[in-house]
Design an enzyme around this catalytic site. Sequence first.
Site, PDB file in Angstrom:
ATOM      1  N   MET A  90      37.077  49.339  40.546  1.00 43.15           N
ATOM      2  CA  MET A  90      38.076  49.885  39.628  1.00 43.15           C
ATOM      3  C   MET A  90      38.529  51.283  40.044  1.00 43.15           C
ATOM      4  SD  MET A  90      38.205  47.180  37.892  1.00 43.15           S
ATOM      5  CE  MET A  90      39.068  47.379  36.344  1.00 43.15           C
ATOM      6  N   HIS A 109      42.563  39.954  41.070  1.00 43.02           N
ATOM      7  CA  HIS A 109      43.119  40.602  39.889  1.00 43.02           C
ATOM      8  C   HIS A 109      43.250  39.556  38.781  1.00 43.02           C
ATOM      9  CE1 HIS A 109      45.368  43.479  37.530  1.00 43.02           C
ATOM     10  NE2 HIS A 109      46.208  42.502  37.246  1.00 43.02           N
TER      11      HIS A 109
HETATM   12  C1  GAR Z   1      37.017  40.525  37.211  1.00 44.50           C
HETATM   13  O1  GAR Z   1      37.563  39.806  36.135  1.00 44.50           O
HETATM   14  C2  GAR Z   1      38.099  40.945  38.181  1.00 44.50           C
HETATM   15  O2  GAR Z   1      39.139  40.022  38.275  1.00 44.50           O
HETATM   16  C3  GAR Z   1      38.580  42.224  37.528  1.00 44.50           C
HETATM   17  O3  GAR Z   1      37.424  42.845  37.027  1.00 44.50           O
HETATM   18  C4  GAR Z   1      36.457  41.855  36.738  1.00 44.50           C
HETATM   19  C5  GAR Z   1      35.187  42.230  37.466  1.00 44.50           C
HETATM   20  O4  GAR Z   1      34.123  41.417  37.060  1.00 44.50           O
HETATM   21  N1  GAR Z   1      39.268  43.056  38.459  1.00 44.50           N
HETATM   22  C6  GAR Z   1      40.221  43.919  38.102  1.00 44.50           C
HETATM   23  O5  GAR Z   1      40.575  44.088  36.950  1.00 44.50           O
HETATM   24  C7  GAR Z   1      40.838  44.690  39.264  1.00 44.50           C
HETATM   25  N2  GAR Z   1      42.058  45.310  38.844  1.00 44.50           N
HETATM   26  P1  GAR Z   1      32.835  41.303  37.968  1.00 44.50           P
HETATM   27  O6  GAR Z   1      32.349  42.728  38.236  1.00 44.50           O
HETATM   28  O7  GAR Z   1      31.849  40.550  37.139  1.00 44.50           O
HETATM   29  O8  GAR Z   1      33.204  40.589  39.235  1.00 44.50           O
END
Ligand code: GAR
Length: 209
Positions: A90, A109
């Site tokens: 992030m 994303h």
């Molecule tokens: C996931 O849903 C991913 O798609 C999103 O954050 C989450 C991470 O979960 N990514 C974003 O929002 C990027 N802009 P995780 O740490 O359990 O993989």
Amino acid sequence: MKNIVILISGRGSNMEAVVRAAEAEQWPARIAAVISNRADAKGLEFAAARGIPTAVVPNKEYPTREAFDAALQAVIDGFAPDLVVLAGFMRILTPGFVEHYAGRMLNIHPSLLPLFPGLHTHEAALAAGHAEHGATVHFVTAELDHGPMVDQARVAVLPGDTPETLAQRLLVQEHILYPRAIRWFIEDKLTVENGQVYGPHRPHDSALS
Ligand code: GAR
């Protein structure tokens, strides 16, 4: 063997799905490292328990984005990556960092890009009243949540959905989508020409219904 470096900021469930798929499917690749900008990222524990090298580059310790990205790049490059995988990382990345990994950095994303770049995508999909929501895997370019699309997963928005229930249903699909896309990269099945990805899937052909 190709080297994959995965960047996370938190839970790391997508990273975990990639690690599990790489092992189970015996990819010709190794997860060379899992790197986080946060020492408290839960996913680091899973990676360490698997014997995967981990590193933390705390963004708060750097005065500028450029300084942070330079430090991060030095750590990543220490693992000689063929591919850098952003998995819930992030941070907004500087153009120089993105350029350094051009054509070898993927992101997932949680929206059907170009819809809803940025944060709070599940809230946005619900507020827009869309019948479908989804996730997109794309090559990273300097513009946030843009870049050539590799593949998308779609889920139905159900009556009574909250951002949490929608996110949870989508996450199950992300865990299928992302490892598959990364495997295509590892197997040299993806080419990018004029900003479009040619490979097993061509999501730019599929309009949102
Ligand atoms: C996931 O849903 C991913 O798609 C999103 O954050 C989450 C991470 O979960 N990514 C974003 O929002 C990027 N802009 P995780 O740490 O359990 O993989």
